[in-house]
Design an enzyme around this catalytic site. Structure first.
Site, short mmCIF file in Angstrom:
data_model
loop_
_atom_site.label_atom_id
_atom_site.label_comp_id
_atom_site.label_asym_id
_atom_site.label_seq_id
_atom_site.Cartn_x
_atom_site.Cartn_y
_atom_site.Cartn_z
N ILE A 149 0.90 -1.16 0.00
CA ILE A 149 0.00 0.00 0.00
C ILE A 149 0.93 1.20 0.00
CG2 ILE A 149 -0.25 -0.14 2.54
CD1 ILE A 149 -3.01 1.15 2.25
N SER A 150 0.76 2.10 -0.95
CA SER A 150 1.71 3.19 -1.14
C SER A 150 1.77 4.10 0.08
CB SER A 150 1.32 4.04 -2.36
OG SER A 150 1.58 3.33 -3.54
#
Length: 213
Positions: free
Chosen positions: A63-64
């Protein structure tokens, strides 16, 4: 799937951190305040949800980092009703930010496990893109083109021509280009054949892989 006032407080803190790092778009900051990021990662790691860092999710993806999501969203100057192609649905967090900004989102994911999980999860918490696609992001989505904006959320070794071709005149493609680290690169389509290119600094993304998995 609880979202408490404590979570809200952590989101407000995160938005303050991002603002200090140069995120000035109030709509983007409000989206960060609104979206329950802790629901996008394994509940045993909830403590990490509102730190400004990337975090592993399924299928060897991440997840960025919130800053990266906010930076990409701000750079694209998303307006309500913008038709956006997202390459790399991943956890769906960036997708949710785009939807909070009232964009019409078409999102492609090539990892079957993530595609299944995220396409079920996002509508459950109230985020409904126009389309979820299991497919190869390098090819884009010709049947829905042209797009106002295209956002790529994985590091690409080169810029796929189909993505440039699927932009409207005046449209923007934001893509991290490179192997080990990437240069965030913005292309603005000036005419049928002409693109303006801007390089916006170094970022680190998981690689953009070809074919479906």
């Amino acid at each position: 799937m609880k979202d408490t006032s404590k979570h809200q407080g952590l989101r407000n803190q995160l938005a303050t951190i991002l603002e200090a790092k140069g995120i000035t778009d109030s709509n983007v900051l409000n989206a960060i305040r609104e979206i329950p990021r802790h629901l996008f990662i394994d509940s045993s790691f909830e403590a990490h949800a509102y730190q400004d860092k990337a975090f592993p999710i399924a299928a060897e993806q991440t997840i960025s980092q919130p800053y990266t999501v906010a930076f990409q969203s701000q750079t694209l100057e998303i307006k309500p009703g913008d038709k956006i192609l997202e390459i790399g649905t991943g956890s769906g967090y960036q997708t949710a930010v785009l939807l909070e900004l009232k964009a019409l989102v078409y999102s492609i994911e090539r990892q079957k496990e993530l595609f299944k999980r995220t396409s079920l999860f996002l509508p459950k918490i109230g985020y409904k893109p126009k389309k979820f696609i299991f497919g190869d992001g390098y090819k884009g989505l010709k049947e829905e083109a042209p797009f106002d904006k295209i956002i790529v959320t994985a590091g690409a070794p080169f810029v796929p021509n189909p993505l440039l071709a699927q932009l409207k005149i005046g449209g923007k493609l934001l893509i991290p280009v490179g192997d080990k680290t990437q240069i965030m690169t913005l292309f603005i389509r000036k005419s049928a054949k002409e693109f303006e290119k801007q390089e916006l600094g170094d970022f680190a993304f998981v690689p953009m892989l070809e074919q479906k998995n």
